[in-house]
Design a protein around this motif. Structure first.
Motif, PDB file in Angstrom:
ATOM      1  N   LEU A   5       0.860  -1.187   0.000  1.00 19.20           N
ATOM      2  CA  LEU A   5       0.000   0.000   0.000  1.00 19.20           C
ATOM      3  C   LEU A   5       0.886   1.224   0.000  1.00 19.20           C
ATOM      4  N   VAL A   6       0.602   2.142  -0.918  1.00 25.07           N
ATOM      5  CA  VAL A   6       1.336   3.402  -0.998  1.00 25.07           C
ATOM      6  C   VAL A   6       0.341   4.542  -0.857  1.00 25.07           C
ATOM      7  N   TYR A  29      -1.761  -1.472  -3.894  1.00 19.62           N
ATOM      8  CA  TYR A  29      -2.928  -0.621  -3.666  1.00 19.62           C
ATOM      9  C   TYR A  29      -2.456   0.827  -3.716  1.00 19.62           C
ATOM     10  N   LEU A  30      -2.998   1.558  -4.671  1.00 13.85           N
ATOM     11  CA  LEU A  30      -2.619   2.948  -4.890  1.00 13.85           C
ATOM     12  C   LEU A  30      -3.564   3.834  -4.076  1.00 13.85           C
ATOM     13  N   ALA A  41      -4.741   7.493 -12.409  1.00 16.28           N
ATOM     14  CA  ALA A  41      -3.377   6.989 -12.225  1.00 16.28           C
ATOM     15  C   ALA A  41      -3.310   5.493 -12.515  1.00 16.28           C
ATOM     16  N   VAL A  42      -4.284   4.748 -12.009  1.00 15.73           N
ATOM     17  CA  VAL A  42      -4.317   3.302 -12.244  1.00 15.73           C
ATOM     18  C   VAL A  42      -4.506   3.009 -13.732  1.00 15.73           C
ATOM     19  N   ASP A  43      -5.336   3.783 -14.391  1.00 11.29           N
ATOM     20  CA  ASP A  43      -5.547   3.589 -15.834  1.00 11.29           C
ATOM     21  C   ASP A  43      -4.239   3.770 -16.608  1.00 11.29           C
ATOM     22  N   ASN A  52      -1.618  -5.340 -12.031  1.00 10.75           N
ATOM     23  CA  ASN A  52      -1.553  -5.686 -10.610  1.00 10.75           C
ATOM     24  C   ASN A  52      -1.557  -4.442  -9.724  1.00 10.75           C
ATOM     25  N   VAL A  53      -2.408  -3.481 -10.074  1.00 10.67           N
ATOM     26  CA  VAL A  53      -2.564  -2.258  -9.289  1.00 10.67           C
ATOM     27  C   VAL A  53      -4.057  -1.984  -9.111  1.00 10.67           C
ATOM     28  N   GLU A  54      -4.386  -1.343  -8.002  1.00  8.20           N
ATOM     29  CA  GLU A  54      -5.792  -1.079  -7.684  1.00  8.20           C
ATOM     30  C   GLU A  54      -5.878   0.192  -6.843  1.00  8.20           C
ATOM     31  N   VAL A  55      -6.826   1.045  -7.174  1.00  3.25           N
ATOM     32  CA  VAL A  55      -6.976   2.294  -6.429  1.00  3.25           C
ATOM     33  C   VAL A  55      -7.762   2.057  -5.140  1.00  3.25           C
ATOM     34  N   ILE A  56      -7.335   2.764  -4.100  1.00  9.07           N
ATOM     35  CA  ILE A  56      -8.035   2.773  -2.825  1.00  9.07           C
ATOM     36  C   ILE A  56      -8.200   4.222  -2.391  1.00  9.07           C
ATOM     37  N   GLN A  57      -9.448   4.657  -2.192  1.00  6.51           N
ATOM     38  CA  GLN A  57      -9.653   6.027  -1.716  1.00  6.51           C
ATOM     39  C   GLN A  57      -9.140   6.110  -0.287  1.00  6.51           C
ATOM     40  N   LEU A  58      -8.195   7.017  -0.063  1.00  9.43           N
ATOM     41  CA  LEU A  58      -7.545   7.100   1.244  1.00  9.43           C
ATOM     42  C   LEU A  58      -7.067   8.512   1.516  1.00  9.43           C
ATOM     43  N   ASP A  59      -7.742   9.180   2.425  1.00  9.55           N
ATOM     44  CA  ASP A  59      -7.354  10.510   2.892  1.00  9.55           C
ATOM     45  C   ASP A  59      -6.732  10.325   4.275  1.00  9.55           C
ATOM     46  N   VAL A  60      -5.427  10.491   4.373  1.00 11.32           N
ATOM     47  CA  VAL A  60      -4.729  10.195   5.630  1.00 11.32           C
ATOM     48  C   VAL A  60      -5.109  11.140   6.755  1.00 11.32           C
ATOM     49  N   THR A  61      -5.764  12.258   6.429  1.00 11.91           N
ATOM     50  CA  THR A  61      -6.180  13.203   7.466  1.00 11.91           C
ATOM     51  C   THR A  61      -7.568  12.894   8.014  1.00 11.91           C
TER      52      THR A  61
END
Length: 245
Positions: A5-6, A29-30, A41-43, A52-61
């Motif tokens: 995960l990045v 996981y992007l 970005a994944v596209d 072998n990439v997949e987007v994950i909605q992730l707001d670290v705040t």
């Protein structure tokens, strides 16, 4: 297959790290605060044959966003091998010790420090199930108190009370985390990708995104005999990479 995960990975260094990990056969996981940007970005990566990439909605705040991302990834895999805490912000201007506002500090720390804590704590259970868990906290040599106390340091005059102190705090979190997990197979390090030409610095950097990505990926792939609890900046120390806190 290993899973990674990045965070903050829809562009620049984060995107490059995802690409390089995917090229090495990892399932990545992007993490992207903005879902549409993450999908784009994944596209781009899939257009290069990296499926072998997949987007994950992730707001670290946002704690709810982090927990939702943990739940979604947990449905797909029971193990996370690599966590790269890449999401970061500069903090705006001014950056002087006397004129920077408390709101600036809060907003910057919310991403650069608290965001790392949120994500790390949320995903530690999945990382614990890996035989070779790795955490890379993307830092900056600008967070080195030792270097910034040395008038001969090449960036000595490039001070910034908000950004620099946030990276110093991140570095200390890295040290403590590595200490707490020292008797395990975890390898946890702070890595400076170098002064890279990106949107982050208005493309004033001197290094390439490709080189920056390699520096981060290197410490995500170290073996169980590799270092932990260290601070690396190959730009500042080409020989061993390690620099002082």
């Amino acid at each position: 297959m290993k899973f990674a995960l990045v965070t903050g990975a829809s562009k620049s260094i984060g995107f490059e790290v995802v690409q390089q990990l995917a090229q090495k056969g990892m399932y990545v996981y992007l993490g992207s605060r903005n879902l549409e940007s993450g999908i784009e970005a994944v596209d781009k990566l899939k257009a290069k044959g990296l499926n072998n990439v997949e987007v994950i909605q992730l707001d670290v705040t946002d704690n709810e966003s982090v927990l939702k991302a943990r739940k979604e990834i947990g449905k797909k895999t029971k193990v996370l091998d690599i966590l790269i805490n890449n999401a970061g912000v500069y903090g705006g201007h001014p950056q002087t010790a006397l004129d920077s506002t408390i709101d600036q500090f809060k907003a910057t720390y919310d991403t650069n420090v608290y965001g790392v804590v949120r994500v790390t704590q949320a995903f530690i259970d999945l990382l614990n199930k890996s035989s070779e868990p790795r955490i890379v906290n993307v830092s900056s040599s600008q967070g080195s108190i030792t270097l910034h106390s040395d008038p001969t340091y090449k960036y000595y005059d490039y001070k910034g009370a908000v950004y620099l102190s946030s990276k110093s705090a991140l570095n200390m979190y890295t040290v403590v985390l590595a200490y707490e997990l020292k008797n395990t197979s975890f390898r946890i390090n702070a890595v400076c990708p170098g002064f890279t030409k990106t949107d982050f610095n208005g493309h004033r950097g001197t290094g390439s995104v490709a080189d920056a990505g390699k520096r981060v990926v290197k410490y995500a792939l170290i073996g169980n005999d590799g270092p932990t609890g260290k601070f690396f900046s190959e730009e500042n120390n080409p020989e061993t990479g390690e620099i002082p806190w």
